[in-house]
Design an enzyme around this catalytic site. Structure first.
Site, short mmCIF file in Angstrom:
data_model
loop_
_atom_site.label_atom_id
_atom_site.label_comp_id
_atom_site.label_asym_id
_atom_site.label_seq_id
_atom_site.Cartn_x
_atom_site.Cartn_y
_atom_site.Cartn_z
N ASP A 1 0.85 -1.20 0.00
CA ASP A 1 0.00 0.00 0.00
C ASP A 1 0.88 1.24 0.00
OD1 ASP A 1 -2.27 1.58 0.17
OD2 ASP A 1 -2.63 1.15 2.29
N LYS B 1 -8.75 7.89 -11.31
CA LYS B 1 -8.31 6.53 -10.96
C LYS B 1 -6.86 6.30 -11.41
CE LYS B 1 -11.85 4.56 -13.03
NZ LYS B 1 -12.85 3.54 -13.43
#
Ligand code: CO8
Length: 179
Positions: free
Chosen positions: A78, A124
């Site tokens: 992440d 995105k």
């Protein structure tokens, strides 16, 4: 992934390949140097849109006997994929993250992650990364885990409702990608 993706340019403000990337928030569990419980990951800029990250697998990261906890590995992905989004010069948050755990990773290993933006459409940001063990008894070129993640660009105001819950003194803008 959609087929109408575009790639952002590598901006002038980004460090040269090999240059250190700053932590995005000193209290971050993944990278903050003011977070004693954290993972103290470090990051450098790579070629093009690539960034790399390092994690020493501490004893306290144990999941199965002798190996890294899968959640810790997910944090590391992440973090490094979020850092790859720093080229955008604005904040992002993780919307979706998926990990393939390919090989056991012994405690005490040093992992190197390589991550990049694969493409963008609207807000995105599609990213991917892989990890190798670069120090430790099973070090080598084998990819031990891979990840794909969708990050969403956000406005700094995204974090405003959280201001009362911040643990630590916020830097400005806190919780964001800022070079
Ligand atoms: C340098 C930085 C390092 C950072 C490392 C650490 C990063 C983190 O851990 S951030 C913390 C964890 N993540 C979060 O807290 C995010 C929580 N989620 C949210 O706030 C919101 O769901 C958020 C902002 C992601 C999206 O909400 P919102 O802004 O309303 O977007 P929304 O309009 O619904 O969707 C925008 C687009 O994204 C798509 N999308 C949104 N979420 C997802 C998802 N989970 N999966 C797939 N697509 C998604 C939508 O379909 C839409 O697509 P399109 O443009 O094609 O219509």
């Amino acid at each position: 992934m959609p087929d109408d993706l575009t790639l952002p340019p590598r901006p002038d403000f980004f460090p040269a390949p090999g240059g250190a990337l700053p932590q995005h928030w000193s209290k971050c569990f993944g990278c903050g140097d003011d977070q004693p419980a954290g993972m103290a990951m470090t990051f450098t800029a790579g070629e093009g849109l690539e960034v790399s990250g390092r994690l020493t697998v501490a004893q306290r990261y144990q999941g199965g006997p002798g190996v890294i906890h899968g959640g810790i590995l997910s944090v590391a992905f992440d973090e490094v994929q979020g850092m790859a989004c720093m080229v955008l010069g604005g904040p992002v948050v993780t919307g979706h993250l998926e990990i393939d755990f390919a090989r056991p990773i012994p405690l005490g290993s040093v992992l190197e992650f390589r991550a990049r933006i694969d493409g963008m459409v609207r807000r995105k940001v599609y990213t991917s990364a892989e990890a190798r063990i670069v120090e430790g008894p099973t070090a080598g070129d084998t990819v031990v885990a891979t990840s794909r993640g969708l990050f969403l660009t956000i406005k700094p105001e995204h974090f405003a409702p959280m201001a009362d819950f911040v643990d630590g003194v916020p830097v400005s803008p806190f919780g964001t990608s800022s070079l």
